[in-house]
Design an enzyme around this catalytic site. Sequence first.
Site, short mmCIF file in Angstrom:
data_model
loop_
_atom_site.label_atom_id
_atom_site.label_comp_id
_atom_site.label_asym_id
_atom_site.label_seq_id
_atom_site.Cartn_x
_atom_site.Cartn_y
_atom_site.Cartn_z
CG ASP A 6 5.69 -3.63 0.88
OD1 ASP A 6 5.91 -2.58 1.55
OD2 ASP A 6 6.54 -4.11 0.10
CD GLU B 215 6.25 -4.02 -7.21
OE1 GLU B 215 6.01 -4.51 -6.11
OE2 GLU B 215 7.13 -3.16 -7.37
CE1 TYR C 130 3.82 -2.59 -2.13
CE2 TYR C 130 3.74 -4.56 -3.52
CZ TYR C 130 4.44 -3.47 -3.00
OH TYR C 130 5.73 -3.26 -3.37
#
Length: 364
Positions: A145, A44, A127
Amino acid sequence: MPKSDFQTQAARRTARALLAWYQRHARDLPWRHTSDPYAIWVAEVMLQQTQVATVVSYWRRWMSELPDVASLAAAPMDRILRLWEGLGYYRRARHLHEAAAHILAHHRGRFPKQFEDILALPGVGRYTAGAISSIAFDQPSPVLDGNVIRVLARFCGIAGDPRRSATNQTLWGISAALVSAAHAMGEHCGALNQSLMELGATTCTARNAACSLCPVRRACVARRENRVESLPALPKRARPTQVREVAFVLQRQGRVLMRRRPKAGINAGLWEFPTSPLPHGATATAAARAQFGAQAHITPLMVVRHSITTRRISLIGVRVEAPRGLSAAPLLRGGRWCGPEVLAALPLARAHRRLAQGLSATRS
Ligand code: SF4
């Protein structure tokens, strides 16, 4: 569709359509074969600002060299930056390192499970915490996002600037309603969140939304009202500025002189050839002569064009045979003479790695 209208039934219908689509169309990415929060976290963080196609090989290499929190916490910063080299936004790599130390100190080396604990890690925002907690721990934490903003702003016809607080909160609310609906139906929260990310990355794209292939097209406000092109309503990007720089590739007995960049700012802590701005109209050769004297032996090497945020940079490399008294030059203070093996192991800014590769090509 204002937030208040996005009620449970609509959220469930939408979540169901997204999940069914994701099951059939999800790309086969290596971090989708694991529920290890560390591996998902690394993916991520790499995926922020970087394309999937680029991240795959970086993630594989990282996971094989630093497979867990303990190995990351113990790794020297230069090794971490070398593994990150080319991905840009190097603060992300520093934050990973700091967060690994935090996990060792506060969670006995086990990746935290609670959303608030994940959010407290250095470099982790709402996020990323939502992505990790939903994908690794199946918790109903929403994500938002750039890709998800685009999908939701279009799907619900949200016209405001998504960076403004009220619009942003509305979008978070819709994302939360969808992941909660998936959770209530006994579906995997991470799959729902990834379906939104995936739809934004592959179908509801910025330039060419493929609405005919979209699983939620029938309920999509932007499609119905012909507003796909105008949503989301992002502010115009700043105009790029053109910049020229000269990099001095100083050579002495098969070694080159490198300098480490300051600890803060762009490319912090990376190594580079001594570099200085090149004023409009000046030549790189003249700049080298001004630095190293009229007797210095100077030859052009190559020009590397690259971008950092809104700056379009032409980096002009020149080779300079190191003249006497060179180390006294202010531009070179703190420099280190490096042979090819040391140079290969140091973390370099991407443009400077290309200069180094150009240099070794001229040698061979
Ligand atoms: S129908 Fe088109 S605009 Fe609407 S969410 Fe799907 S791809 Fe995006």
